[in-house]
Design an enzyme around this catalytic site. Sequence first.
Site, PDB file in Angstrom:
ATOM      1  N   ASN A 114     -24.623  14.291  24.125  1.00 39.35           N
ATOM      2  CA  ASN A 114     -25.654  14.362  23.093  1.00 39.35           C
ATOM      3  C   ASN A 114     -25.179  13.742  21.785  1.00 39.35           C
ATOM      4  O   ASN A 114     -25.903  13.661  20.815  1.00 39.35           O
ATOM      5  CB  ASN A 114     -26.142  15.796  22.874  1.00 39.35           C
ATOM      6  CG  ASN A 114     -25.021  16.695  22.405  1.00 39.35           C
ATOM      7  OD1 ASN A 114     -23.887  16.254  22.270  1.00 39.35           O
ATOM      8  ND2 ASN A 114     -25.341  17.951  22.171  1.00 39.35           N
ATOM      9  N   SER A 115     -23.921  13.320  21.732  1.00 42.54           N
ATOM     10  CA  SER A 115     -23.448  12.600  20.548  1.00 42.54           C
ATOM     11  C   SER A 115     -22.308  11.677  20.967  1.00 42.54           C
ATOM     12  O   SER A 115     -21.704  11.886  22.003  1.00 42.54           O
ATOM     13  CB  SER A 115     -22.948  13.565  19.476  1.00 42.54           C
ATOM     14  OG  SER A 115     -21.718  14.121  19.884  1.00 42.54           O
ATOM     15  N   GLY A 130       0.825  -1.211   0.000  1.00 45.85           N
ATOM     16  CA  GLY A 130       0.000   0.000   0.000  1.00 45.85           C
ATOM     17  C   GLY A 130       0.862   1.264   0.000  1.00 45.85           C
ATOM     18  O   GLY A 130       1.853   1.328   0.720  1.00 45.85           O
ATOM     19  N   GLY A 152      -3.710  -2.690   9.714  1.00 43.54           N
ATOM     20  CA  GLY A 152      -3.017  -3.772   9.041  1.00 43.54           C
ATOM     21  C   GLY A 152      -3.163  -4.980   9.931  1.00 43.54           C
ATOM     22  O   GLY A 152      -2.695  -4.958  11.065  1.00 43.54           O
ATOM     23  N   ARG A 153      -3.814  -5.968   9.419  1.00 41.47           N
ATOM     24  CA  ARG A 153      -4.033  -7.177  10.198  1.00 41.47           C
ATOM     25  C   ARG A 153      -4.552  -6.890  11.620  1.00 41.47           C
ATOM     26  O   ARG A 153      -5.692  -6.511  11.790  1.00 41.47           O
ATOM     27  CB  ARG A 153      -2.777  -8.032  10.260  1.00 41.47           C
ATOM     28  CG  ARG A 153      -2.578  -8.834   8.989  1.00 41.47           C
ATOM     29  CD  ARG A 153      -1.140  -9.188   8.790  1.00 41.47           C
ATOM     30  NE  ARG A 153      -0.344  -8.069   8.429  1.00 41.47           N
ATOM     31  CZ  ARG A 153      -0.237  -7.628   7.177  1.00 41.47           C
ATOM     32  NH1 ARG A 153      -0.849  -8.240   6.230  1.00 41.47           N
ATOM     33  NH2 ARG A 153       0.484  -6.579   6.896  1.00 41.47           N
ATOM     34  N   ARG A 191     -17.978  14.993  13.759  1.00 40.49           N
ATOM     35  CA  ARG A 191     -18.458  15.410  15.085  1.00 40.49           C
ATOM     36  C   ARG A 191     -19.528  16.504  14.958  1.00 40.49           C
ATOM     37  O   ARG A 191     -20.509  16.507  15.697  1.00 40.49           O
ATOM     38  CB  ARG A 191     -17.271  15.901  15.920  1.00 40.49           C
ATOM     39  CG  ARG A 191     -17.630  16.555  17.226  1.00 40.49           C
ATOM     40  CD  ARG A 191     -17.988  15.580  18.321  1.00 40.49           C
ATOM     41  NE  ARG A 191     -16.844  14.824  18.776  1.00 40.49           N
ATOM     42  CZ  ARG A 191     -16.930  13.796  19.629  1.00 40.49           C
ATOM     43  NH1 ARG A 191     -18.112  13.411  20.071  1.00 40.49           N
ATOM     44  NH2 ARG A 191     -15.858  13.149  20.023  1.00 40.49           N
ATOM     45  N   THR A 199       4.262   2.326   5.752  1.00 42.18           N
ATOM     46  CA  THR A 199       2.877   1.857   5.830  1.00 42.18           C
ATOM     47  C   THR A 199       2.122   2.743   6.805  1.00 42.18           C
ATOM     48  O   THR A 199       2.683   3.156   7.831  1.00 42.18           O
ATOM     49  CB  THR A 199       2.784   0.391   6.307  1.00 42.18           C
ATOM     50  OG1 THR A 199       1.425   0.105   6.685  1.00 42.18           O
ATOM     51  CG2 THR A 199       3.662   0.090   7.502  1.00 42.18           C
ATOM     52  N   ASP A 259       2.592  -0.916  12.082  1.00 40.73           N
ATOM     53  CA  ASP A 259       2.573  -2.228  12.745  1.00 40.73           C
ATOM     54  C   ASP A 259       3.885  -3.001  12.628  1.00 40.73           C
ATOM     55  O   ASP A 259       3.892  -4.216  12.818  1.00 40.73           O
ATOM     56  CB  ASP A 259       1.419  -3.073  12.181  1.00 40.73           C
ATOM     57  CG  ASP A 259       1.548  -3.308  10.684  1.00 40.73           C
ATOM     58  OD1 ASP A 259       2.360  -2.617  10.042  1.00 40.73           O
ATOM     59  OD2 ASP A 259       0.840  -4.182  10.158  1.00 40.73           O
ATOM     60  N   ALA A 316     -12.852  11.093  20.769  1.00 41.60           N
ATOM     61  CA  ALA A 316     -13.918  10.091  20.561  1.00 41.60           C
ATOM     62  C   ALA A 316     -14.278   9.430  21.890  1.00 41.60           C
ATOM     63  O   ALA A 316     -13.486   9.427  22.837  1.00 41.60           O
ATOM     64  CB  ALA A 316     -13.454   9.043  19.549  1.00 41.60           C
ATOM     65  N   GLU A 317     -15.484   8.868  21.933  1.00 37.44           N
ATOM     66  CA  GLU A 317     -15.955   8.253  23.175  1.00 37.44           C
ATOM     67  C   GLU A 317     -15.358   6.867  23.380  1.00 37.44           C
ATOM     68  O   GLU A 317     -15.260   6.384  24.502  1.00 37.44           O
ATOM     69  CB  GLU A 317     -17.489   8.160  23.166  1.00 37.44           C
ATOM     70  CG  GLU A 317     -18.195   9.440  23.568  1.00 37.44           C
ATOM     71  CD  GLU A 317     -17.920  10.614  22.638  1.00 37.44           C
ATOM     72  OE1 GLU A 317     -17.756  10.383  21.427  1.00 37.44           O
ATOM     73  OE2 GLU A 317     -17.854  11.759  23.118  1.00 37.44           O
ATOM     74  N   ASP A 366      -0.065   1.724   8.706  1.00 41.21           N
ATOM     75  CA  ASP A 366      -0.539   0.891   9.817  1.00 41.21           C
ATOM     76  C   ASP A 366       0.309   0.976  11.088  1.00 41.21           C
ATOM     77  O   ASP A 366      -0.163   0.630  12.161  1.00 41.21           O
ATOM     78  CB  ASP A 366      -0.610  -0.581   9.382  1.00 41.21           C
ATOM     79  CG  ASP A 366      -1.541  -0.793   8.207  1.00 41.21           C
ATOM     80  OD1 ASP A 366      -2.515  -0.030   8.081  1.00 41.21           O
ATOM     81  OD2 ASP A 366      -1.284  -1.703   7.397  1.00 41.21           O
ATOM     82  N   ARG A 410       1.082  -4.978  -5.227  1.00 38.32           N
ATOM     83  CA  ARG A 410       1.191  -6.158  -4.357  1.00 38.32           C
ATOM     84  C   ARG A 410       1.456  -7.313  -5.310  1.00 38.32           C
ATOM     85  O   ARG A 410       0.570  -7.711  -6.062  1.00 38.32           O
ATOM     86  CB  ARG A 410      -0.111  -6.377  -3.581  1.00 38.32           C
ATOM     87  CG  ARG A 410      -0.470  -5.205  -2.651  1.00 38.32           C
ATOM     88  CD  ARG A 410      -1.636  -5.558  -1.758  1.00 38.32           C
ATOM     89  NE  ARG A 410      -2.222  -4.394  -1.106  1.00 38.32           N
ATOM     90  CZ  ARG A 410      -1.746  -3.845   0.017  1.00 38.32           C
ATOM     91  NH1 ARG A 410      -0.685  -4.356   0.598  1.00 38.32           N
ATOM     92  NH2 ARG A 410      -2.346  -2.792   0.546  1.00 38.32           N
ATOM     93  N   GLY A 419       4.254  -7.156   4.505  1.00 30.67           N
ATOM     94  CA  GLY A 419       4.310  -8.100   3.381  1.00 30.67           C
ATOM     95  C   GLY A 419       5.529  -7.828   2.504  1.00 30.67           C
ATOM     96  O   GLY A 419       6.213  -8.766   2.056  1.00 30.67           O
ATOM     97  N   ARG A 470     -26.428  12.075  17.258  1.00 31.86           N
ATOM     98  CA  ARG A 470     -26.255  10.739  16.685  1.00 31.86           C
ATOM     99  C   ARG A 470     -25.030  10.019  17.249  1.00 31.86           C
ATOM    100  O   ARG A 470     -24.099  10.658  17.722  1.00 31.86           O
ATOM    101  CB  ARG A 470     -26.054  10.846  15.170  1.00 31.86           C
ATOM    102  CG  ARG A 470     -27.343  11.064  14.438  1.00 31.86           C
ATOM    103  CD  ARG A 470     -27.081  11.200  12.956  1.00 31.86           C
ATOM    104  NE  ARG A 470     -28.340  11.409  12.256  1.00 31.86           N
ATOM    105  CZ  ARG A 470     -28.452  11.869  11.023  1.00 31.86           C
ATOM    106  NH1 ARG A 470     -27.354  12.192  10.352  1.00 31.86           N
ATOM    107  NH2 ARG A 470     -29.609  12.018  10.463  1.00 31.86           N
TER     108      ARG A 470
HETATM  109  O1  F6P Z   1      -1.444  -1.857   4.786  1.00 29.90           O
HETATM  110  C1  F6P Z   1      -1.998  -0.652   4.383  1.00 29.90           C
HETATM  111  C2  F6P Z   1      -3.479  -0.783   4.152  1.00 29.90           C
HETATM  112  O2  F6P Z   1      -3.994   0.481   3.811  1.00 29.90           O
HETATM  113  C3  F6P Z   1      -4.266  -1.396   5.313  1.00 29.90           C
HETATM  114  O3  F6P Z   1      -4.565  -0.457   6.317  1.00 29.90           O
HETATM  115  C4  F6P Z   1      -5.469  -1.944   4.616  1.00 29.90           C
HETATM  116  O4  F6P Z   1      -5.968  -3.053   5.318  1.00 29.90           O
HETATM  117  C5  F6P Z   1      -4.933  -2.381   3.267  1.00 29.90           C
HETATM  118  O5  F6P Z   1      -3.724  -1.666   3.071  1.00 29.90           O
HETATM  119  C6  F6P Z   1      -5.852  -2.109   2.101  1.00 29.90           C
HETATM  120  O6  F6P Z   1      -5.238  -2.591   0.949  1.00 29.90           O
HETATM  121  P1  F6P Z   1      -5.690  -2.267  -0.534  1.00 29.90           P
HETATM  122  O7  F6P Z   1      -5.061  -0.980  -0.951  1.00 29.90           O
HETATM  123  O8  F6P Z   1      -5.155  -3.390  -1.326  1.00 29.90           O
HETATM  124  O9  F6P Z   1      -7.167  -2.139  -0.542  1.00 29.90           O
END
Ligand code: F6P
Length: 329
Positions: A219-220, A14, A175-176, A158, A129, A133, A191-192, A131, A75, A107, A166
């Site tokens: 209220n939201s 990505g 990512g995963r 918001r 990335t 991660d 955020a709540e 993510d 990919r 990956g 709402r």
């Molecule tokens: O790893 C980056 C990421 O944006 C993830 O957050 C998401 O799960 C995935 O790639 C989405 O991949 P694609 O671009 O193939 O839809």
Amino acid sequence: MKKDEYIGILTSGGDASGMNAAIRAVTRTAIFNGFKVKGIYRGYEGLIAGESRELTTEDVSSIIQRGGTILKTARSEAFTTPEGRREAYDTMRKEKIGALVVIGGDGSLTGARIFAEEYPVTCIGLPGTIDNDLYGTDFTIGYDTALNTIVECVDKIRDTATSHDRIFFVEVMMGRDAGFLAQNSAIASGAEAAIIPEDRTDADQLETFIGRGFRKTKNSSIVIVTESPGNKNGGAMHYADRVKREYPGYDVRVSILGHLQRGGAPSANDRILASRLGEAAIQALMEDQHNIMVGIHNNEIVYVPFDQAIKNDKPIDKNLIRVLNELSI
Ligand code: F6P
């Protein structure tokens, strides 16, 4: 690394904002130190097909501020096969590419690790990335920009949530099993709640949020949820449906931010991170480092063996979960 060979650079998986800043840093540091650089297009796909060309310092002018990747990305299915990697190695030799700098996520660095185990190639990885991660680095290139984008979006949502009383379930990417974007964007946007894979079971987290009586004092409400690829029991839609079913009195909406989190001009932090990591990738090559990811830890550059970066889970700081719980009463 011989100076008559090229350093190949590619982006894979990505796209992430700051990849261009990293390409610029790698290219310019390499040229500054007397090396030649080839940009390889479309990640490992282009490595296999021999889609590359020499990069000059001018080729990487005016790209530090651009999202996406000028080298394009993919990919690659083919690179997951032994035949694909064989072709990639043959192409590298033909094109006189002596070392590879791979910018990508889990990956992509897994691909680099396997490739370097099978063939006598030097691979240096840069964590790219949204993510965040990858183990061994506090931050990945693109994460900060994506985080800021999410916060900007949630601020807007918001307004609607408050105006209409709402509950919004906002789905962010991951990512995963990584809830970094969700947890930190929840804190930053007030955020709540955040529903993330690392914090107990998904069901518990929704129960906790509901159990606190989220509409009694507010209220939201905004709940940030990580996406749940291929899993029906997750994602914002799933939680919204549950609340609608179990608490029909509530006005519930879903917003899925999707790929708009990936692009856009990189934040200053991502540009600096990418510049530092890109520069360090060439320093690592000059120090004869092999098959490592260059990361940042406590604001210092670190070299992390591929094995560690990929195989170890990067834990989320549990204090962040407490902070959000305490601040969202
Ligand atoms: O790893 C980056 C990421 O944006 C993830 O957050 C998401 O799960 C995935 O790639 C989405 O991949 P694609 O671009 O193939 O839809």
